[in-house]
Design a protein around this motif. Structure first.
Motif, short mmCIF file in Angstrom:
data_model
loop_
_atom_site.label_atom_id
_atom_site.label_comp_id
_atom_site.label_asym_id
_atom_site.label_seq_id
_atom_site.Cartn_x
_atom_site.Cartn_y
_atom_site.Cartn_z
N LEU A 159 0.84 -1.20 0.00
CA LEU A 159 0.00 0.00 0.00
C LEU A 159 0.88 1.25 0.00
O LEU A 159 0.77 2.13 0.84
CB LEU A 159 -0.99 -0.02 1.16
CG LEU A 159 -2.13 -1.04 0.99
CD1 LEU A 159 -3.16 -0.93 2.10
CD2 LEU A 159 -2.84 -0.90 -0.36
N GLU A 181 -1.68 3.91 2.80
CA GLU A 181 -2.53 3.16 3.72
C GLU A 181 -3.19 4.12 4.72
O GLU A 181 -2.50 4.84 5.45
CB GLU A 181 -1.68 2.13 4.46
CG GLU A 181 -2.49 1.24 5.37
CD GLU A 181 -1.62 0.17 6.04
OE1 GLU A 181 -0.48 -0.05 5.59
OE2 GLU A 181 -2.10 -0.42 7.00
N SER A 193 -14.38 -0.66 7.32
CA SER A 193 -15.46 -0.76 6.33
C SER A 193 -15.87 0.62 5.84
O SER A 193 -15.83 1.59 6.60
CB SER A 193 -16.66 -1.45 6.97
OG SER A 193 -17.80 -1.34 6.14
N ASP A 228 -7.59 -10.26 -5.62
CA ASP A 228 -6.54 -9.29 -5.91
C ASP A 228 -5.85 -9.66 -7.23
O ASP A 228 -4.68 -10.03 -7.26
CB ASP A 228 -5.53 -9.26 -4.75
CG ASP A 228 -4.55 -8.11 -4.89
OD1 ASP A 228 -4.81 -7.21 -5.70
OD2 ASP A 228 -3.53 -8.13 -4.19
N LYS A 270 -13.83 -1.63 -11.12
CA LYS A 270 -13.02 -0.50 -10.67
C LYS A 270 -13.92 0.72 -10.42
O LYS A 270 -14.75 1.07 -11.26
CB LYS A 270 -11.95 -0.17 -11.70
CG LYS A 270 -10.92 0.79 -11.20
CD LYS A 270 -9.77 0.96 -12.18
CE LYS A 270 -8.77 1.96 -11.60
NZ LYS A 270 -7.61 2.16 -12.45
N ALA A 276 -11.46 -6.96 1.35
CA ALA A 276 -11.64 -5.51 1.19
C ALA A 276 -10.31 -4.77 1.15
O ALA A 276 -10.19 -3.70 0.55
CB ALA A 276 -12.50 -4.97 2.33
N TYR A 277 -9.29 -5.33 1.79
CA TYR A 277 -8.03 -4.62 2.02
C TYR A 277 -7.14 -4.58 0.78
O TYR A 277 -6.77 -3.51 0.29
CB TYR A 277 -7.31 -5.31 3.17
CG TYR A 277 -6.05 -4.64 3.66
CD1 TYR A 277 -6.09 -3.39 4.26
CD2 TYR A 277 -4.82 -5.28 3.56
CE1 TYR A 277 -4.93 -2.79 4.74
CE2 TYR A 277 -3.66 -4.70 4.04
CZ TYR A 277 -3.72 -3.45 4.64
OH TYR A 277 -2.58 -2.87 5.11
N TYR A 278 -6.78 -5.74 0.25
CA TYR A 278 -5.76 -5.77 -0.81
C TYR A 278 -6.21 -5.14 -2.13
O TYR A 278 -5.42 -4.45 -2.77
CB TYR A 278 -5.23 -7.19 -1.01
CG TYR A 278 -4.41 -7.63 0.17
CD1 TYR A 278 -3.21 -7.01 0.45
CD2 TYR A 278 -4.85 -8.62 1.02
CE1 TYR A 278 -2.46 -7.37 1.56
CE2 TYR A 278 -4.12 -8.99 2.14
CZ TYR A 278 -2.91 -8.36 2.39
OH TYR A 278 -2.18 -8.72 3.48
N LYS A 304 -7.76 -2.61 -2.73
CA LYS A 304 -7.79 -1.13 -2.70
C LYS A 304 -6.94 -0.55 -3.82
O LYS A 304 -7.32 0.41 -4.47
CB LYS A 304 -7.21 -0.63 -1.37
CG LYS A 304 -8.19 -0.48 -0.24
CD LYS A 304 -7.53 0.29 0.91
CE LYS A 304 -7.98 -0.21 2.26
NZ LYS A 304 -9.42 -0.22 2.47
N ARG A 305 -5.77 -1.18 -4.02
CA ARG A 305 -4.83 -0.67 -5.02
C ARG A 305 -5.39 -0.80 -6.43
O ARG A 305 -4.92 -0.17 -7.36
CB ARG A 305 -3.50 -1.43 -4.90
CG ARG A 305 -2.35 -0.61 -5.40
CD ARG A 305 -1.02 -1.11 -4.90
NE ARG A 305 -0.46 -2.12 -5.78
CZ ARG A 305 0.84 -2.37 -5.87
NH1 ARG A 305 1.70 -1.68 -5.16
NH2 ARG A 305 1.28 -3.30 -6.67
N ASP A 330 -13.63 -0.80 -3.71
CA ASP A 330 -13.91 -0.43 -2.33
C ASP A 330 -15.08 -1.23 -1.79
O ASP A 330 -16.00 -1.58 -2.53
CB ASP A 330 -14.22 1.06 -2.23
CG ASP A 330 -12.96 1.88 -2.03
OD1 ASP A 330 -12.20 1.54 -1.11
OD2 ASP A 330 -12.73 2.82 -2.81
#
Lengths: 135, 401
Positions: free
Chosen positions: A30, A40, B280, B353, B361, B373-375, B377-378, B382
Motif C-alpha cells: 500500500l 494506507e 469498512s 486481488d 473499478k 476488502a483490504y488488498y 484497494k490498489r 472499495d
C-alpha cells in the motif's frame, strides 16, 4: 563523528541516507510505486515517501505475497528504501529484502531508537554490523 | 550455519544454478535468524500470486534450471479460461496468467490454484516439518494441525520446494512455539464473521504468539480460516493457540510452557464493532456488487449462500470464489445452477486481488472478509464489510443498511 551502534546483518550492503521512522508495521504493497508514498489510511507514515530513506520500523505485516511485490514495484521505479532497520524480523520480510537486495539490519540498541529522528543522516553497514547517526 | 555435504553441493552448484540460487537465499535467511542447520521438508505450499514480482522470480529460477524436489500446491491467480471466455481480461493480463501458469508448471508445482490447501489438498501431520506460505495457511498448519512451518514468503517457500530443505529456526523449534500474549475474548463469538474481526485485532494484540481464551469449544474450519487470514492482514502471525482446542494448548499452562504471559489483552464486543467501523466503508448506501471467498469458500459456505438465494433474483452481481474441487462438487450437486439462476457466479482458481476485476473499478462492493476488502484497494475496488447474512441480503436488495 556521530554515535555508532552495533547491529546484526539480515541483508547485506552499506548505505548512507536519511532516516524515516514508523511506529506502525510496514506493508510495501500500500505504497504508490511511482512515488514511494504510503497510501494506507491511518498509517503512521500516511502521505510520506519511503523512497531512498533508511526506513526504521517495528515489523512487517501483510500477506506473504504483497511484501515482495510491493518492494519489486518500488524497485522498478527507483523508489526502494535505501535500507531497513527492523525490530521484529520475520521470514516474509527477510526473504523479500534479500531477493530485492535491500540492506537490512536488526538488534539495534534501544538507545538508538530513543535518539533517532526523521531526517537524521545515517550510515548503515550491514556487513560490518554497525549503524551510525551522523552529526 | 553448518551444511551437510548434499546441502553444500547444492549451494556450490553441483545440482545446477537454479538450486544454487534457491539455496543461497535460504542460507541468507537462515543466517539472519541464527539457524544452525537446514532440515528436510515433506510438504510445501507456494503463494503464487501472478504478480509481476512472482513471475519474475519463478521465471528466474526456471531459466536457471530449477525444478521442485517437493512439488508444492499453489495459490490462485485467476481462472484464465473463464475470464477469457467472459471477455473480462485484456491481452496483457491474459498473457501474465499464461506465463505464470507455464512457469509453475515447468517448475513442477501441483497446480491447485487454491489458497486453502490446509482444508483439503495439502494437509500436514502433527509435527511434520513443512514450508507453507499464504497468510491464512501458515497459522492454520501450525496452530490447528500442529505441523511446523515458519511464516514463509511465496519466494522462500518456492526456494524450499526446490531444495527440499528449510533453515531450522523460529516455529520449527519447540521453545519458539509457546504463547506470548494472553488474548481474553469477552466478545460473543457466534458467527464465522466474528473470527474475521477477531483476527483483525492485530494492532491491539501486538507482536508475539497469541493464546486465545474465552472462545467456544467447537470452532469450525471456516472460522479458523478467517482468524488466520485476518491475523496476517492486520499483523504478522505464524501461529496462535486456543486453550482447550488447538493441539499444543491442552491447558493455559501448556500454551505458555509454564511461563507468565508477556501481556494480557481483552477483546470485547465493542472492540469488534470499532474495528469494523474503521475498516469498512459506511453503510446505508447502494452497492454495485458482492464478492466472497477470500480465503476461498468451502462447499458448506457455497451451499449456505445457495440456500439463502434459491428462487430469488439478485439486484447486483455476486462473485463467489472457491477451489476447483469445491466448484466441481457444486456442479455435481447442482448448487451451481441454483446460484446462477439467482444471478451469482461461482468461480474457481481465482483471487480477488487480480487483474480480472477491471469492470468493478471505482464501484462499491460488499463482502464479509476484511482481507478481501483490504488488498484490492490498489485496484480501485472499495467495500462495505458486513456479516455474511447482511451481505447476502444487500446483494438481493442492491443496498446495505
Amino acid at each position: 563523528m556521530g554515535q555508532r551502534y552495533k547491529c546484526h546483518k539480515i541483508s547485506e550492503g552499506r548505505v548512507r541516507g536519511q532516516a524515516l521512522v514508523s511506529k506502525d508495521a510496514i506493508m510495501f504493497y500500500l505504497m504508490d510505486p511511482e512515488t514511494g508514498v504510503v497510501i494506507e489510511p491511518q498509517h503512521d507514515l500516511e502521505g510520506k515517501s519511503v523512497s531512498n530513506r533508511i526506513l526504521i520500523f517495528p515489523s512487517g505485516k501483510g500477506s506473504s505475497v504483497v511484501q515482495a511485490d510491493g518492494l519489486y514495484q518500488l524497485n522498478m521505479r527507483g523508489n526502494l528504501p535505501a535500507a531497513m532497520v527492523v525490530q521484529y524480523p520475520e521470514t516474509v520480510l527477510v526473504s523479500s529484502a534479500i531477493i530485492m537486495e535491500v540492506p537490512m539490519i536488526d538488534k539495534v540498541d534501544t538507545e538508538f531508537y530513543n535518539r533517532v529522528r526523521d531526517g537524521d543522516w545515517i550510515e548503515l553497514d550491514a556487513d560490518q554490523g554497525f549503524i551510525e547517526i551522523l552529526e | 550455519m553448518i551444511l551437510t555435504q548434499e546441502q553444500q553441493d547444492m549451494l556450490d552448484g553441483k545440482y545446477g544454478e537454479g538450486v544454487a540460487y534457491a539455496m543461497k537465499i535460504q542460507v541468507a535467511i537462515g543466517e539472519s535468524f541464527d539457524a544452525e542447520r537446514m532440515v528436510p521438508i515433506t510438504r510445501a505450499h507456494v503463494a503464487l500470486s501472478n504478480q509481476e514480482a512472482d513471475l519474475w522470480f519463478a521465471e528466474k529460477l526456471l531459466a536457471a534450471g530449477a525444478k521442485c524436489r517437493i512439488p508444492p500446491t499453489v495459490n490462485p491467480g485467476f481462472n484464465l479460461s473463464f475470464f477469457t471466455a467472459q471477455n473480462m481480461v485484456d491481452k496483457e493480463a491474459a498473457s501474465l496468467m499464461q506465463r505464470t501458469h507455464n512457469a509453475y508448471k515447468a517448475l513442477g508445482a501441483v497446480l491447485t490454484y487454491n489458497c486453502t490447501p490446509y482444508v483439503a489438498t495439502n494437509i500436514p501431520m502433527y509435527k511434520e516439518v513443512v514450508a507453507f506460505s499464504e497468510s491464512s495457511a501458515t497459522p492454520y498448519v501450525n496452530s490447528v494441525w500442529g505441523a511446523r512451518s515458519n511464516r514463509e514468503g511465496a519466494n522462500s517457500a518456492l526456494c524450499a520446494a526446490i531444495t527440499g530443505f528449510v533453515p531450522e529456526y523460529g516455529l520449527l523449534l519447540d521453545e519458539n512455539r509457546l504463547g506470548d500474549i494472553h488474548v481474553a475474548v469477552e466478545a460473543v463469538m457466534d458467527s464465522d464473521f466474528k473470527y474475521h474481526l477477531l483476527g483483525y485485532m492485530g494492532k491491539k494484540i501486538g507482536e508475539g504468539i497469541p493464546v486465545f481464551t474465552g472462545l467456544p469449544q467447537k470452532i469450525g474450519p471456516e472460522a479458523l480460516t478467517n482468524l488466520g487470514a485476518q491475523l496476517n492482514t492486520s499483523g504478522a502471525y505464524g501461529m496462535y493457540h486456543i486453550v482447550g482446542f488447538t493441539p499444543e494448548a491442552p491447558t493455559f499452562e501448556a500454551a505458555f510452557g509454564g511461563r507468565e504471559p508477556r501481556r494480557k489483552v481483552v477483546i470485547t464486543d465493542e472492540d469488534l464493532t470499532q474495528i469494523l467501523d474503521q475498516i469498512s466503508l459506511k453503510g446505508h448506501r447502494k452497492i454495485d456488487f458482492a464478492m466472497f471467498g477470500c480465503p476461498h469458500f468451502t462447499l458448506k459456505q457455497v451451499q449456505y449462500i445457495a440456500d439463502k438465494i434459491q428462487g430469488k433474483t439478485l439486484k447486483v452481481e455476486m462473485w463467489i470464489l472457491a477451489s476447483s474441487l469445491v466448484k466441481q462438487l457444486a456442479d455435481r450437486m447442482e448448487i451451481t445452477g441454483i446460484l446462477e439462476a439467482a444471478g451469482a457466479q461461482l468461480v474457481s482458481d481465482t483471487c480477488p486481488d487480480q487483474p480480472c476485476w477491471g469492470h468493478l473499478k471505482g464501484k462499491i462492493g460488499i463482502t464479509e472478509s476484511p482481507k478481501l476488502a483490504y488488498y484490492p484497494k490498489r485496484r480501485g475496488l472499495d467495500f462495505v464489510i458486513r456479516d455474511l447474512d447482511t451481505a447476502i441480503e444487500a446483494a438481493l436488495k442492491g443496498e446495505v443498511q
